[in-house]
Each structure stands twice: as structure tokens, then as C-alpha cells.
Motif scaffolding. Structure first.
Motif, PDB file in Angstrom:
ATOM      1  N   LEU A  82       9.558  31.262  36.635  1.00 46.12           N
ATOM      2  CA  LEU A  82       9.490  32.494  37.580  1.00 46.12           C
ATOM      3  C   LEU A  82       8.218  32.544  37.666  1.00 46.12           C
ATOM      4  CD1 LEU A  82      12.695  34.432  36.202  1.00 46.12           C
ATOM      5  CD2 LEU A  82      12.692  33.302  38.502  1.00 46.12           C
ATOM      6  N   LEU A  83       7.537  33.196  39.230  1.00 43.71           N
ATOM      7  CA  LEU A  83       6.124  33.153  39.454  1.00 43.71           C
ATOM      8  C   LEU A  83       6.109  34.618  38.582  1.00 43.71           C
ATOM      9  CD1 LEU A  83       5.713  30.938  41.561  1.00 43.71           C
ATOM     10  CD2 LEU A  83       5.212  30.505  39.181  1.00 43.71           C
ATOM     11  N   LEU A  84       5.186  35.485  37.494  1.00 41.78           N
ATOM     12  CA  LEU A  84       5.044  36.743  37.627  1.00 41.78           C
ATOM     13  C   LEU A  84       3.374  36.650  37.219  1.00 41.78           C
ATOM     14  CD1 LEU A  84       7.929  37.828  35.970  1.00 41.78           C
ATOM     15  CD2 LEU A  84       7.400  39.024  38.511  1.00 41.78           C
ATOM     16  N   ASN A  85       2.409  38.197  37.236  1.00 40.72           N
ATOM     17  CA  ASN A  85       0.869  38.093  37.126  1.00 40.72           C
ATOM     18  C   ASN A  85       1.293  38.244  35.779  1.00 40.72           C
ATOM     19  OD1 ASN A  85       1.406  40.944  36.603  1.00 40.72           O
ATOM     20  ND2 ASN A  85       0.829  41.071  39.177  1.00 40.72           N
ATOM     21  N   LYS A  86       0.279  37.729  34.521  1.00 41.63           N
ATOM     22  CA  LYS A  86      -0.263  38.432  33.502  1.00 41.63           C
ATOM     23  C   LYS A  86       0.373  39.300  32.910  1.00 41.63           C
ATOM     24  CE  LYS A  86      -3.464  36.576  29.982  1.00 41.63           C
ATOM     25  NZ  LYS A  86      -4.537  35.565  30.167  1.00 41.63           N
ATOM     26  N   LYS A  87      -0.120  40.803  33.866  1.00 37.71           N
ATOM     27  CA  LYS A  87       0.064  42.194  33.467  1.00 37.71           C
ATOM     28  C   LYS A  87       2.165  42.000  33.040  1.00 37.71           C
ATOM     29  CE  LYS A  87      -3.640  44.629  34.110  1.00 37.71           C
ATOM     30  NZ  LYS A  87      -5.069  45.794  35.100  1.00 37.71           N
ATOM     31  N   GLU A  88       1.718  41.573  34.428  1.00 35.67           N
ATOM     32  CA  GLU A  88       3.468  42.471  33.902  1.00 35.67           C
ATOM     33  C   GLU A  88       4.139  40.825  33.009  1.00 35.67           C
ATOM     34  OE1 GLU A  88       4.463  42.961  39.009  1.00 35.67           O
ATOM     35  OE2 GLU A  88       4.613  40.819  38.104  1.00 35.67           O
ATOM     36  N   LEU A  89       3.722  39.843  32.444  1.00 36.92           N
ATOM     37  CA  LEU A  89       4.364  39.507  31.705  1.00 36.92           C
ATOM     38  C   LEU A  89       4.475  39.223  30.462  1.00 36.92           C
ATOM     39  CD1 LEU A  89       3.619  35.281  33.590  1.00 36.92           C
ATOM     40  CD2 LEU A  89       6.165  36.169  33.045  1.00 36.92           C
ATOM     41  N   GLU A  90       3.532  39.838  30.104  1.00 35.26           N
ATOM     42  CA  GLU A  90       3.311  41.076  29.317  1.00 35.26           C
ATOM     43  C   GLU A  90       4.307  41.778  29.140  1.00 35.26           C
ATOM     44  OE1 GLU A  90      -1.204  41.634  28.952  1.00 35.26           O
ATOM     45  OE2 GLU A  90      -1.497  39.161  28.511  1.00 35.26           O
ATOM     46  N   LYS A  91       4.023  42.961  29.632  1.00 34.11           N
ATOM     47  CA  LYS A  91       4.839  44.225  29.524  1.00 34.11           C
ATOM     48  C   LYS A  91       6.401  43.546  29.312  1.00 34.11           C
ATOM     49  CE  LYS A  91       5.294  48.320  32.091  1.00 34.11           C
ATOM     50  NZ  LYS A  91       5.098  49.285  33.163  1.00 34.11           N
ATOM     51  N   LEU A  92       6.998  42.704  29.854  1.00 36.29           N
ATOM     52  CA  LEU A  92       8.433  42.455  29.829  1.00 36.29           C
ATOM     53  C   LEU A  92       7.990  41.674  28.475  1.00 36.29           C
ATOM     54  CD1 LEU A  92       9.602  40.681  33.109  1.00 36.29           C
ATOM     55  CD2 LEU A  92      10.320  42.615  32.581  1.00 36.29           C
ATOM     56  N   GLN A  93       7.063  41.357  28.298  1.00 44.63           N
ATOM     57  CA  GLN A  93       7.417  40.590  26.920  1.00 44.63           C
ATOM     58  C   GLN A  93       7.622  41.594  25.716  1.00 44.63           C
ATOM     59  OE1 GLN A  93       4.757  36.768  26.189  1.00 44.63           O
ATOM     60  NE2 GLN A  93       6.246  35.708  24.850  1.00 44.63           N
ATOM     61  N   ARG A  94       6.903  42.193  25.160  1.00 45.94           N
ATOM     62  CA  ARG A  94       6.883  43.192  24.967  1.00 45.94           C
ATOM     63  C   ARG A  94       8.224  44.329  25.022  1.00 45.94           C
ATOM     64  NH1 ARG A  94       1.050  44.816  26.757  1.00 45.94           N
ATOM     65  NH2 ARG A  94       3.181  46.594  28.785  1.00 45.94           N
ATOM     66  N   GLY A  95       8.645  44.466  26.122  1.00 46.56           N
ATOM     67  CA  GLY A  95       9.818  44.896  26.311  1.00 46.56           C
ATOM     68  C   GLY A  95      10.982  44.406  25.783  1.00 46.56           C
ATOM     69  N   THR A  96      11.020  43.195  25.543  1.00 47.58           N
ATOM     70  CA  THR A  96      12.235  41.981  25.365  1.00 47.58           C
ATOM     71  C   THR A  96      11.618  42.111  23.493  1.00 47.58           C
ATOM     72  OG1 THR A  96      10.849  40.206  25.492  1.00 47.58           O
ATOM     73  CG2 THR A  96      12.393  40.717  26.952  1.00 47.58           C
ATOM     74  N   LYS A  97      10.995  42.438  23.381  1.00 49.89           N
ATOM     75  CA  LYS A  97      10.937  42.820  21.622  1.00 49.89           C
ATOM     76  C   LYS A  97      12.067  44.115  20.888  1.00 49.89           C
ATOM     77  CE  LYS A  97       7.199  39.429  20.053  1.00 49.89           C
ATOM     78  NZ  LYS A  97       7.042  39.143  21.309  1.00 49.89           N
ATOM     79  N   GLU A  98      12.131  44.901  21.671  1.00 46.38           N
ATOM     80  CA  GLU A  98      12.653  45.509  21.188  1.00 46.38           C
ATOM     81  C   GLU A  98      14.475  45.765  20.919  1.00 46.38           C
ATOM     82  OE1 GLU A  98      11.880  49.549  23.740  1.00 46.38           O
ATOM     83  OE2 GLU A  98       9.770  48.931  23.838  1.00 46.38           O
ATOM     84  N   THR A  99      14.744  46.125  20.509  1.00 43.14           N
ATOM     85  CA  THR A  99      16.301  45.288  20.117  1.00 43.14           C
ATOM     86  C   THR A  99      16.843  46.186  21.279  1.00 43.14           C
ATOM     87  OG1 THR A  99      15.846  46.102  17.643  1.00 43.14           O
ATOM     88  CG2 THR A  99      18.072  45.435  18.653  1.00 43.14           C
ATOM     89  N   GLY A 100      18.225  45.237  21.453  1.00 44.29           N
ATOM     90  CA  GLY A 100      19.228  45.892  22.775  1.00 44.29           C
ATOM     91  C   GLY A 100      18.173  44.590  24.475  1.00 44.29           C
ATOM     92  N   ASN A 101      17.278  45.197  24.364  1.00 46.01           N
ATOM     93  CA  ASN A 101      16.649  45.007  25.666  1.00 46.01           C
ATOM     94  C   ASN A 101      16.824  43.134  26.413  1.00 46.01           C
ATOM     95  OD1 ASN A 101      16.185  47.128  25.811  1.00 46.01           O
ATOM     96  ND2 ASN A 101      13.794  47.151  25.719  1.00 46.01           N
ATOM     97  N   THR A 102      16.931  42.966  27.793  1.00 52.15           N
ATOM     98  CA  THR A 102      16.621  41.467  28.427  1.00 52.15           C
ATOM     99  C   THR A 102      16.294  42.150  29.119  1.00 52.15           C
ATOM    100  OG1 THR A 102      18.264  39.691  28.222  1.00 52.15           O
ATOM    101  CG2 THR A 102      19.330  41.913  28.894  1.00 52.15           C
ATOM    102  N   ILE A 103      16.249  40.564  30.132  1.00 55.69           N
ATOM    103  CA  ILE A 103      15.807  40.301  30.926  1.00 55.69           C
ATOM    104  C   ILE A 103      16.897  40.146  31.840  1.00 55.69           C
ATOM    105  CG2 ILE A 103      14.084  39.407  32.417  1.00 55.69           C
ATOM    106  CD1 ILE A 103      11.713  39.279  30.366  1.00 55.69           C
ATOM    107  N   VAL A 104      17.449  40.369  32.717  1.00 58.78           N
ATOM    108  CA  VAL A 104      18.105  39.346  34.032  1.00 58.78           C
ATOM    109  C   VAL A 104      18.277  40.195  35.284  1.00 58.78           C
ATOM    110  CG1 VAL A 104      20.384  40.649  32.212  1.00 58.78           C
ATOM    111  CG2 VAL A 104      18.949  42.555  34.161  1.00 58.78           C
ATOM    112  N   PRO A 105      19.189  39.327  35.683  1.00 59.70           N
ATOM    113  CA  PRO A 105      18.642  39.059  37.710  1.00 59.70           C
ATOM    114  C   PRO A 105      19.196  39.896  37.857  1.00 59.70           C
ATOM    115  CG  PRO A 105      18.653  36.732  36.800  1.00 59.70           C
ATOM    116  CD  PRO A 105      19.220  37.651  35.286  1.00 59.70           C
ATOM    117  N   LEU A 106      18.523  40.553  39.425  1.00 60.60           N
ATOM    118  CA  LEU A 106      19.540  41.568  40.032  1.00 60.60           C
ATOM    119  C   LEU A 106      19.687  40.739  41.532  1.00 60.60           C
ATOM    120  CD1 LEU A 106      17.825  45.058  39.077  1.00 60.60           C
ATOM    121  CD2 LEU A 106      20.223  44.293  37.984  1.00 60.60           C
TER     122      LEU A 106
END
Length: 150
Positions: A82-106
Motif C-alpha cells: 500500500l502507498l501512503l506518505n510517511k506521516k500517515e504510515l507513522e500515525k498508523l503504526q503508532r495506532g496499531t501499537k495500542e491494544t485492540g487496534n488494527t488496520i482493515v480495508p473498507l
């Protein structure tokens, strides 16, 4: 360029997950994959996203083999970057570190330039009682709509 009507949704995602934040990402595809997607031959069922070495990949996305493809046809369920800019990738990576969070395609769609885009969401899994509550709300909305239509 004409407007495309390809709009493949992951209906199960909004039932199983509470959406926290959404992003639109490009996908790295081969020639026969984009042709199959333009024909509407793709599915987001059981699809999820993971990080490998600071890159976001979508796993288990089903893109049917192109009917007119030769021996160069693609694999049906390969991992796609998947192609995202660096800020978005870092924000997503921080978000997935929290318990119970995941990344799903909509949603998978073709934009006005003819490129395949995937709408992904940072989401938290719902508990069983939350799912039942969602079904009750959906039924109540449906009943209200029926009453107003009559």
C-alpha cells in the motif's frame, strides 16, 4: 476520463470493528490485477493490513485471475504493498501499537485518473454485546423508515 463505477466494499468491517480513522491508499498492482479489478472481480472478505519493515501491506485480498491473461497471470491472493506518505504510515503504526487496534480495508475503488485506491481504517474490534447493539439500532432505523414510507 470517464467516471468508473467500481466500488467493492468490505461490509463485514463496519459490523466487526469500530472505525477510528480512515485513509485512502494506492496499491502496487501488476497489469492483469488492475484489469480484473476494473472488471469488478475482487473481494475484500477476510482482508487485513500489516506492517513489514515500515511498509504497509494488504494480505489476503482476493483478485480473480484475468480471463484473457496468459502464463503471466497474477497469483490470486498475493500480498500487495500500500502507498501512503510517511506521516500517515507513522500515525498508523503508532495506532496499531495500542491494544485492540488494527488496520482493515473498507472499500476498493478506481479513482477519476483510473488508479486503484483502497480506503483503509484504523479500527478497534467490537465486543459481542456491541455487535448486538449495532443490530438493534439497524433494525430500529429500518422500522422507522418503513413507517415514514407508508
Amino acid at each position: 476520463m470517464k467516471q468508473s463505477n467500481i466500488n467493492i466494499k468490505n461490509r463485514r468491517a463496519t459490523f466487526d470493528y469500530e472505525v477510528l480513522d480512515t485513509y485512502t491508499a494506492g496499491i502496487v498492482l501488476t497489469g492483469t490485477e488492475i484489469k480484473s479489478i476494473r472488471n469488478g472481480k475482487a473481494s475484500l472478505v477476510d482482508t487485513f493490513c500489516v506492517f513489514y519493515e515500515d511498509e504497509l501491506w494488504v494480505k489476503n485480498m482476493h483478485v480473480t485471475e484475468y480471463f484473457y491473461g496468459s502464463f503471466n497471470n497474477h497469483q490470486v491472493r498475493r500480498d500487495r504493498k500500500l502507498l501512503l506518505n510517511k506521516k500517515e504510515l507513522e500515525k498508523l503504526q503508532r495506532g496499531t501499537k495500542e491494544t485492540g487496534n488494527t488496520i482493515v480495508p473498507l472499500r476498493l475503488f478506481i479513482n477519476e485518473k483510473g488508479l486503484a485506491k483502497l480506503v483503509i481504517a484504523l479500527a478497534r474490534g467490537k465486543k459481542q454485546y456491541d455487535k448486538r447493539e449495532s443490530l438493534k439500532e439497524k433494525d430500529a432505523r429500518r422500522e422507522i423508515d418503513r413507517m415514514f414510507k407508508q
